[in-house]
Design a protein around this motif. Structure first.
Motif, PDB file in Angstrom:
ATOM      1  N   LEU A  93       0.828  -1.201   0.000  1.00  0.00           N
ATOM      2  CA  LEU A  93       0.000   0.000   0.000  1.00  0.00           C
ATOM      3  C   LEU A  93       0.867   1.257   0.000  1.00  0.00           C
ATOM      4  N   GLN A  94       1.931   1.258   0.791  1.00  0.00           N
ATOM      5  CA  GLN A  94       2.832   2.404   0.815  1.00  0.00           C
ATOM      6  C   GLN A  94       3.524   2.580  -0.532  1.00  0.00           C
ATOM      7  N   THR A  96       2.328   1.774  -3.452  1.00  0.00           N
ATOM      8  CA  THR A  96       1.330   2.311  -4.373  1.00  0.00           C
ATOM      9  C   THR A  96       1.109   3.793  -4.134  1.00  0.00           C
ATOM     10  N   THR A 115      -7.519   3.871  -4.188  1.00  0.00           N
ATOM     11  CA  THR A 115      -7.121   2.795  -3.273  1.00  0.00           C
ATOM     12  C   THR A 115      -8.229   2.364  -2.333  1.00  0.00           C
ATOM     13  N   CYS A 117      -8.895   3.923   0.404  1.00  0.00           N
ATOM     14  CA  CYS A 117      -8.513   4.374   1.744  1.00  0.00           C
ATOM     15  C   CYS A 117      -9.137   5.740   2.003  1.00  0.00           C
ATOM     16  N   ASN A 125       0.138   6.921   5.346  1.00  0.00           N
ATOM     17  CA  ASN A 125       0.973   5.969   4.617  1.00  0.00           C
ATOM     18  C   ASN A 125       2.024   6.675   3.772  1.00  0.00           C
TER      19      ASN A 125
END
Length: 155
Positions: A93-94, A96, A115, A117, A125
């Protein structure tokens, strides 16, 4: 359309994410295939338009940096490659989020939408990813300098 496999994969992934987010409205479209094709086409056009998406070679680094010294250009290229390798060690995730924000030029709100989020999670992140890249980069470059200094003493 992109001439790069990795770019094409990224665009297809973004297209699937867009389709997934609009999954409850897909019944409104006569042809989902046509919609998907249009989304991919538009993502490709967006990538072409954005100067951030252009790949940077040694000549571009030299021009962008204003350096005429080939050694400085090579050092800059090595640093770019090192940062890329460090980014590969981050959690997915980080990886991306930092890629989308710092390399592809997306806004935080767009990243949150893509994402899934919330905006605070994107910012957190991104901050963690940048901090980790900076820490590891400084650690590795300091180690390299120490090794070079040690080699010079023994030479």
């Amino acid at each position: 359309m992109t001439e790069e496999t990795s770019d094409a994969e990224d665009i297809v992934q973004e297209a699937f994410l867009k389709l997934w987010r609009m999954r409850e409205k897909l019944d409104e479209y006569r042809s989902i295939d046509a919609l998907a094709t249009e989304i991919v086409k538009n993502l490709c056009i967006d990538r072409w338009k954005s100067p951030v998406h252009a790949s940077v070679g040694l000549d571009e680094i030299k021009v962008l940096s204003g350096w005429d010294n080939p050694e400085q250009t090579l050092v800059a290229n090595d640093q770019v490659q090192l940062i890329g390798k460090i980014m590969e060690t981050l959690p997915p995730l980080q990886q991306t989020i930092i890629r989308m924000k710092d390399i592809e030029g997306y806004e935080s709100e767009e990243i949150a939408e893509i994402t899934g989020c919330d905006i605070q999670a994107v910012r957190m992140n991104l901050s963690r990813a940048r901090k980790r890249v900076r820490e590891v980069f400084l650690q590795l470059t300091n180690e390299r300098k120490e090794n070079q200094n040690e080699n010079r003493r023994f030479a």
